[in-house]
Scaffold this motif. Structure first.
Motif, short mmCIF file in Angstrom:
data_model
loop_
_atom_site.label_atom_id
_atom_site.label_comp_id
_atom_site.label_asym_id
_atom_site.label_seq_id
_atom_site.Cartn_x
_atom_site.Cartn_y
_atom_site.Cartn_z
N UNK A 7 0.81 -1.24 0.00
CA UNK A 7 0.00 0.00 0.00
C UNK A 7 0.84 1.28 0.00
N UNK A 8 1.96 1.28 0.74
CA UNK A 8 2.81 2.47 0.81
C UNK A 8 4.28 2.05 0.88
N UNK A 9 5.12 2.72 0.15
CA UNK A 9 6.53 2.45 0.26
C UNK A 9 7.07 3.22 1.46
N UNK A 10 7.69 2.54 2.42
CA UNK A 10 8.07 3.20 3.68
C UNK A 10 9.09 4.33 3.52
N UNK A 11 9.88 4.32 2.45
CA UNK A 11 10.92 5.33 2.27
C UNK A 11 10.58 6.31 1.15
N UNK A 12 9.31 6.40 0.80
CA UNK A 12 8.90 7.23 -0.35
C UNK A 12 9.30 8.69 -0.18
N UNK A 13 9.19 9.23 1.03
CA UNK A 13 9.51 10.64 1.24
C UNK A 13 11.02 10.88 1.17
N UNK A 14 11.81 9.91 1.63
CA UNK A 14 13.26 10.06 1.64
C UNK A 14 13.83 10.08 0.22
N UNK A 15 13.12 9.48 -0.71
CA UNK A 15 13.60 9.47 -2.10
C UNK A 15 12.73 10.36 -2.99
N UNK A 16 11.96 11.23 -2.36
CA UNK A 16 11.12 12.21 -3.05
C UNK A 16 10.16 11.54 -4.04
N UNK A 17 9.54 10.47 -3.56
CA UNK A 17 8.49 9.78 -4.32
C UNK A 17 7.15 9.90 -3.61
N UNK A 18 6.90 11.06 -3.03
CA UNK A 18 5.70 11.26 -2.21
C UNK A 18 4.56 11.87 -3.02
N UNK A 19 3.57 12.42 -2.32
CA UNK A 19 2.37 12.98 -2.95
C UNK A 19 2.67 14.07 -3.98
N UNK A 20 3.80 14.77 -3.79
CA UNK A 20 4.09 15.89 -4.69
C UNK A 20 4.82 15.48 -5.96
N UNK A 21 5.18 14.21 -6.08
CA UNK A 21 5.78 13.73 -7.33
C UNK A 21 4.65 13.34 -8.28
N UNK A 22 4.64 13.93 -9.45
CA UNK A 22 3.51 13.77 -10.37
C UNK A 22 3.19 12.32 -10.68
N UNK A 23 4.19 11.53 -10.98
CA UNK A 23 3.96 10.13 -11.32
C UNK A 23 3.27 9.36 -10.20
N UNK A 24 3.69 9.63 -8.98
CA UNK A 24 3.14 8.89 -7.84
C UNK A 24 1.73 9.36 -7.48
N UNK A 25 1.40 10.58 -7.85
CA UNK A 25 0.08 11.12 -7.51
C UNK A 25 -1.02 10.64 -8.44
N UNK A 26 -0.70 9.81 -9.42
CA UNK A 26 -1.72 9.31 -10.34
C UNK A 26 -2.74 8.42 -9.63
N UNK A 27 -2.30 7.67 -8.63
CA UNK A 27 -3.20 6.77 -7.89
C UNK A 27 -3.29 7.22 -6.44
N UNK A 28 -4.34 6.84 -5.74
CA UNK A 28 -4.52 7.29 -4.35
C UNK A 28 -3.45 6.73 -3.41
N UNK A 29 -3.20 7.48 -2.35
CA UNK A 29 -2.37 7.03 -1.23
C UNK A 29 -3.31 6.72 -0.07
N UNK A 30 -3.17 5.59 0.63
CA UNK A 30 -2.32 4.46 0.26
C UNK A 30 -2.88 3.75 -0.97
#
Length: 515
Positions: free
Chosen positions: A277-300
């Motif tokens: 559902x969520x990658x635990x290190x997404x924020x540390x590698x800047x793959x969070x809500x503000x990255x366009x590609x990752x925002x295509x689908x809901x979190x989690x």
């Protein structure tokens, strides 16, 4: 007298034939066997290395990509070297056009913006080597395509259509990541969905949403028609050609006619083994809500949303596959197939749910590895090569096939000897990976080390036994020497590639005393 004249005529005839044969043998006009081969680069966008049926994916339908697999040699370990920004394709395509490694490609991209160093691009080198050069489709490179290629048609931007407000995101990043501002409050249609099975706010097959249908005709069809048109024109000339055919698909918005969407019932699509559902290190590698590609689908992530995106991904690829088949048919009809090398690849891979990620901004195998196929005269058919290479090696390969000397500034290597089975081992002792200053990796032998500098996180995978990268071995006592050795090798690779991210203090603080 009649006898003498007959003998004289016979001797004269033989002399004339001999002179003609001598002249032909010494003529500068090349025979069909001596003619330089044509070269076609078919490059897709965001296609991961597993997204071809013949390469092991039983869920996807790709008869024409399968056709290419059967026609030639497939490289199962081709990589993109990395990127200096979120649009990974920009770096990938700059490398393949310039022949330079990632940080050097960034530097020359700045020169291209000023109109400089254009003569050192792949297209220009082929033209200088006697080739008629052509480009159509996605560009997303800082050089002017009309200065890189002689013939250019229907140049496309990086994305089909988007209304993403980057300035708003940058200004409100902390509020967005805290969850205080809902994604749908600022996102264009097509993001953060589907929320549920009843969510029909976006339909990938509906042309009224424009996107790939901008201009009235789907861009995959435009690409097909452009390519076929040039192939037919080139068949009337006695000059070799180099074609750069660049698709936007299957990059989002992953749109295709409903027929192709219907080919993939949701119940037939499986979740990736590494899905979460969520990658635990997404924020540390800047793959969070503000990255366009990752925002295509809901979190989690949800299973339904992930499968829905995979469905659209597969449909887009199958639709593109049909257009590729028509291009191959036109090449055969033109009579040029037997003297043409076809390179098929993508700029990088894509996560599509693996590790809880959607995009290409990670250094996992699914995001750094595209398919890579070489087909043509003398290339073994339906052959596999496991050697570690870069997809950007295709530039040096094209130069070798064209009989063009590789300039000193081209840092990648020709794949021709590997493709023909004349060479078994890669020229690279290790494969380097990078993303911004938040990720670095090295793949050497069976092991791959991934580093997250912002949080000092170390990941180690045995790729041979764990290709999905699901079992992190980095904290195991018996693996510390392996981690330290790979870390040290990565620092050496950084130096050779002018990577300015300093990892030495981290290395010494963690492994300085390791014997």
């Amino acid at each position: 007298m009649d006898s003498f004249l007959k003998k004289f005529a016979a001797i004269w005839s033989i002399a004339i034939i001999s002179i003609a044969l001598f002249a032909r043998c010494n003529s500068k006009i090349p025979s069909a066997a001596d003619k330089k081969p044509n070269i076609i680069l078919l490059i897709t966008d965001d296609q991961t290395y597993t997204a071809i049926h013949a390469l092991g994916n039983n869920e996807i339908i790709t008869p024409n990509m399968d056709r290419l697999v059967k026609m030639g040699t497939s490289f199962s370990n081709a990589h993109n070297m990395g990127a200096w920004n979120g649009a990974v394709c920009v770096a990938s395509r700059a490398m393949i056009i310039s022949g330079r490694s990632v940080w050097h490609a960034r530097d020359i991209s700045a020169e291209w913006k000023k109109g400089e160093a254009i003569d050192k691009t792949w297209g220009q080198l082929m033209e200088q080597g006697g080739y008629d050069t052509y480009m159509t489709g996605k560009w997303h490179v800082d050089a002017d395509p009309k200065k890189v290629f002689e013939n250019v048609k229907d140049v496309r931007p990086g994305m089909a259509e988007d209304k993403w407000d980057f300035k708003f995101i940058e200004k409100n990043a902390s509020v967005i990541n805290s969850g205080q501002l809902k994604l749908n409050d600022f996102m264009p249609l097509g993001y953060n969905r589907p929320q549920s099975e009843s969510d029909t706010t976006w339909r990938s097959y509906d042309s009224t949403f424009v996107g790939y249908w901008k201009g009235g005709k789907h861009w995959s069809e435009v690409l097909r028609d452009d390519a076929i048109g040039f192939i037919e024109t080139a068949a009337k000339k006695d000059k070799p050609f180099f074609m750069y055919i660049a698709s936007n698909a299957p990059h989002d918005p992953r749109q295709a006619p409903k027929k192709y969407w219907d080919m993939y019932p949701l119940n037939n699509i499986s979740l990736p083994k590494s899905w979460m559902p969520l990658y635990p290190y997404k924020d540390a590698i800047e793959n969070s809500h503000t990255l366009r590609d990752e925002a295509l689908a809901p979190f989690p992530r949800t299973a339904f949303a992930t499968k829905s995106h995979i469905r659209e991904y597969y449909a887009s690829i199958t639709y593109l596959d049909e257009q590729i088949g028509l291009i191959l048919d036109a090449l055969e009809k033109s009579g040029n197939m037997d003297n043409t090398y076809i390179f098929f690849t993508s700029d990088h891979g894509l996560a599509m749910g693996r590790h809880g990620l959607l995009g290409k901004q990670s250094l996992y195998e699914h995001s750094v590895k595209p398919p890579l196929i070489i087909a043509g005269p003398g290339i073994p058919k339906n052959h596999r090569v496991d050697a570690q290479v870069y997809m950007q090696d295709l530039m040096a390969t094209g130069l070798e096939l064209g009989g063009i000397e590789k300039p000193d500034y081209v840092e990648f290597n020709s794949l021709l000897a590997l493709a023909k089975g004349q060479q078994k081992e890669s020229k690279y002792s290790a494969i380097y990976g990078s993303y911004l200053n938040v990720e670095r990796s090295i793949h050497k032998g069976d092991y791959k080390l991934i580093l997250y500098p912002k949080i000092k996180k170390v990941l180690l995978f045995n790729i041979k036994n764990d290709n999905e990268e699901m079992v992190n071995l980095a904290d195991q006592t018996q693996m510390q020497k392996t981690v330290a050795s790979l870390f040290k090798d990565l620092i050496a690779l950084q130096k050779s590639l002018d990577d300015q991210l300093d990892l030495k203090d981290w290395y010494h603080s963690q492994f300085g005393g390791l014997k």
